[in-house]
Design a protein around this motif. Structure first.
Motif, short mmCIF file in Angstrom:
data_model
loop_
_atom_site.label_atom_id
_atom_site.label_comp_id
_atom_site.label_asym_id
_atom_site.label_seq_id
_atom_site.Cartn_x
_atom_site.Cartn_y
_atom_site.Cartn_z
N LYS A 1 42.04 18.55 16.92
CA LYS A 1 41.41 18.63 18.24
C LYS A 1 42.47 18.92 19.28
O LYS A 1 43.54 18.29 19.30
CB LYS A 1 40.70 17.31 18.56
CG LYS A 1 39.96 17.31 19.90
CD LYS A 1 39.23 16.00 20.11
CE LYS A 1 38.45 16.01 21.42
NZ LYS A 1 37.73 14.73 21.66
N ALA B 1 42.98 31.25 22.73
CA ALA B 1 42.22 30.49 23.72
C ALA B 1 43.06 30.20 24.96
O ALA B 1 42.60 30.35 26.10
CB ALA B 1 41.71 29.18 23.11
N SER C 1 46.28 23.62 15.05
CA SER C 1 46.62 23.54 16.47
C SER C 1 47.69 24.55 16.84
O SER C 1 47.84 24.89 18.03
CB SER C 1 47.09 22.13 16.81
OG SER C 1 48.23 21.77 16.05
N LEU D 1 35.47 32.42 24.05
CA LEU D 1 36.08 31.40 23.20
C LEU D 1 35.28 31.21 21.92
O LEU D 1 35.85 31.02 20.83
CB LEU D 1 36.20 30.08 23.96
CG LEU D 1 37.13 30.10 25.18
CD1 LEU D 1 37.09 28.75 25.90
CD2 LEU D 1 38.56 30.44 24.78
N ASP E 1 35.64 32.12 16.84
CA ASP E 1 35.15 31.42 15.64
C ASP E 1 35.72 30.01 15.53
O ASP E 1 36.01 29.53 14.44
CB ASP E 1 35.47 32.23 14.37
CG ASP E 1 34.57 31.83 13.20
OD1 ASP E 1 33.46 31.35 13.45
OD2 ASP E 1 35.02 31.97 12.04
N LEU E 2 35.86 29.36 16.66
CA LEU E 2 36.31 27.98 16.68
C LEU E 2 35.23 27.07 16.09
O LEU E 2 34.04 27.25 16.39
CB LEU E 2 36.62 27.54 18.11
CG LEU E 2 37.81 28.21 18.78
CD1 LEU E 2 37.68 28.09 20.29
CD2 LEU E 2 39.12 27.59 18.30
N LEU F 1 38.83 22.10 22.13
CA LEU F 1 38.69 22.95 20.95
C LEU F 1 38.87 22.12 19.69
O LEU F 1 39.70 21.21 19.66
CB LEU F 1 39.75 24.05 20.93
CG LEU F 1 40.07 24.83 22.20
CD1 LEU F 1 41.24 25.77 21.94
CD2 LEU F 1 38.85 25.61 22.66
N TRP F 2 38.10 22.44 18.68
CA TRP F 2 38.37 21.95 17.34
C TRP F 2 38.77 23.15 16.50
O TRP F 2 38.14 24.21 16.57
CB TRP F 2 37.15 21.26 16.74
CG TRP F 2 36.88 19.91 17.30
CD1 TRP F 2 37.26 18.70 16.77
CD2 TRP F 2 36.18 19.58 18.50
NE1 TRP F 2 36.84 17.66 17.56
CE2 TRP F 2 36.17 18.17 18.64
CE3 TRP F 2 35.55 20.36 19.49
CZ2 TRP F 2 35.57 17.52 19.70
CZ3 TRP F 2 34.95 19.71 20.55
CH2 TRP F 2 34.96 18.31 20.65
N THR F 3 39.83 22.98 15.73
CA THR F 3 40.40 24.12 15.02
C THR F 3 41.06 23.64 13.73
O THR F 3 41.38 22.45 13.59
CB THR F 3 41.44 24.84 15.92
OG1 THR F 3 42.00 25.94 15.21
CG2 THR F 3 42.54 23.89 16.34
N LEU G 1 33.62 23.58 20.38
CA LEU G 1 34.00 23.95 21.75
C LEU G 1 33.19 23.15 22.75
O LEU G 1 31.96 23.07 22.66
CB LEU G 1 33.76 25.44 21.99
CG LEU G 1 33.96 25.94 23.43
CD1 LEU G 1 35.42 25.83 23.84
CD2 LEU G 1 33.46 27.37 23.59
N GLN H 1 43.93 30.97 16.79
CA GLN H 1 42.77 30.63 17.62
C GLN H 1 43.21 29.93 18.90
O GLN H 1 42.75 30.27 20.00
CB GLN H 1 41.81 29.73 16.85
CG GLN H 1 41.02 30.43 15.76
CD GLN H 1 40.13 29.44 15.02
OE1 GLN H 1 40.52 28.30 14.78
NE2 GLN H 1 38.94 29.88 14.66
N VAL H 2 44.08 28.95 18.78
CA VAL H 2 44.52 28.19 19.95
C VAL H 2 45.36 29.06 20.87
O VAL H 2 45.20 29.02 22.10
CB VAL H 2 45.28 26.93 19.52
CG1 VAL H 2 45.87 26.22 20.74
CG2 VAL H 2 44.35 25.99 18.76
#
Length: 242
Positions: free
Chosen positions: A3, A79, A71, A29, A33-34, A66-68, A37, A75-76
């Protein structure tokens, strides 16, 4: 699953900006494909809340959660880059999440009822981390739930900052309150009368003082929007199994 909470500062959170964050920015966002969100915005609904405390300058006007899977992954990074187009001061933090009081489920993208008061905590230098966590998690949690009209309570202990020059903070707490609590202390504390309010406030102040959350703190009233959750409810599991 990790997270990440991203804070936004340095821009006027007017109606146009907030609408863009809820629509175009959230859509961009989601296209990453997170797995999860959520967006919290200090919009006109909550801007004049009585429970606003500000340490940071400029103040925080929004949070993106965000959950990914990573980290430190693409993706992060993507974002953060996208959000940097919307605010000049963007800071990201990896956190561990505890949920003493789960928030209600909402329709994706729909505003959560009431409002979310988001607090930034800083561990005092004279408290070691183990003592601070015990006083916050073990001692304070039941007091916070018993003395306030909270209907959702999420604690995020900060593991580390993910962006350079991120302001040092130790935790990010999100509590959901009825909308009336933005203007009425009795509604905020769920107090029946003035004596009950005084008792609840005194208990709360004593509890927060024990781990330093009565000073050097930011509290940011926000409207909360959950666009995607990584968690599957038991009802969904049961339906999938039948």
């Amino acid at each position: 699953m990790e997270k990440v909470i991203i804070t936004l500062r340095g821009v006027d959170a007017d109606d146009k900006w907030c609408a863009r964050m809820r629509a175009a920015v959230a859509a961009d966002l989601l296209d990453l494909d997170l797995p999860g969100l959520a967006v919290n915005l200090r919009d006109d609904v909550v801007r004049e809340s009585l429970m606003t405390l500000t340490t940071l300058d400029p103040p925080i006007i929004g949070f993106v959660t965000l959950w990914t899977q990573q980290s430190y992954g693409d993706q992060v990074h993507a974002a953060i880059a996208r959000l940097s187009d919307e605010a000049p001061d963007v800071a990201a933090y990896l956190v561990t999440e505890s949920v003493p009081l789960p928030p209600p489920e909402t329709v994706p993208g729909q505003r959560t009822a009431g409002f979310a008061n988001v607090a930034l905590l800083r561990r005092p230098a004279d408290l070691d981390e183990a003592t601070w966590l015990r006083r916050w998690h073990i001692d304070h949690t039941p007091v916070a739930i018993e003395t306030q009209s909270t209907f959702g309570y999420t604690q995020n202990a900060v593991v580390r900052a993910l962006t350079p020059q991120a302001p040092p903070i130790s935790a990010i707490v999100e509590e959901l309150f009825p909308e009336a609590a933005t203007k009425d202390l009795h509604a905020f504390f769920g107090a029946a009368d003035d004596d009950d309010l005084r008792d609840r406030m005194e208990r709360m102040v004593a509890s927060t003082a024990a781990f330093g959350a009565n000073r050097d703190i930011d509290t940011v009233p926000t409207s909360r929007y959950v666009f995607r959750t990584p968690f599957v409810t038991n009802d969904i599991r049961r339906r999938a199994a039948t």
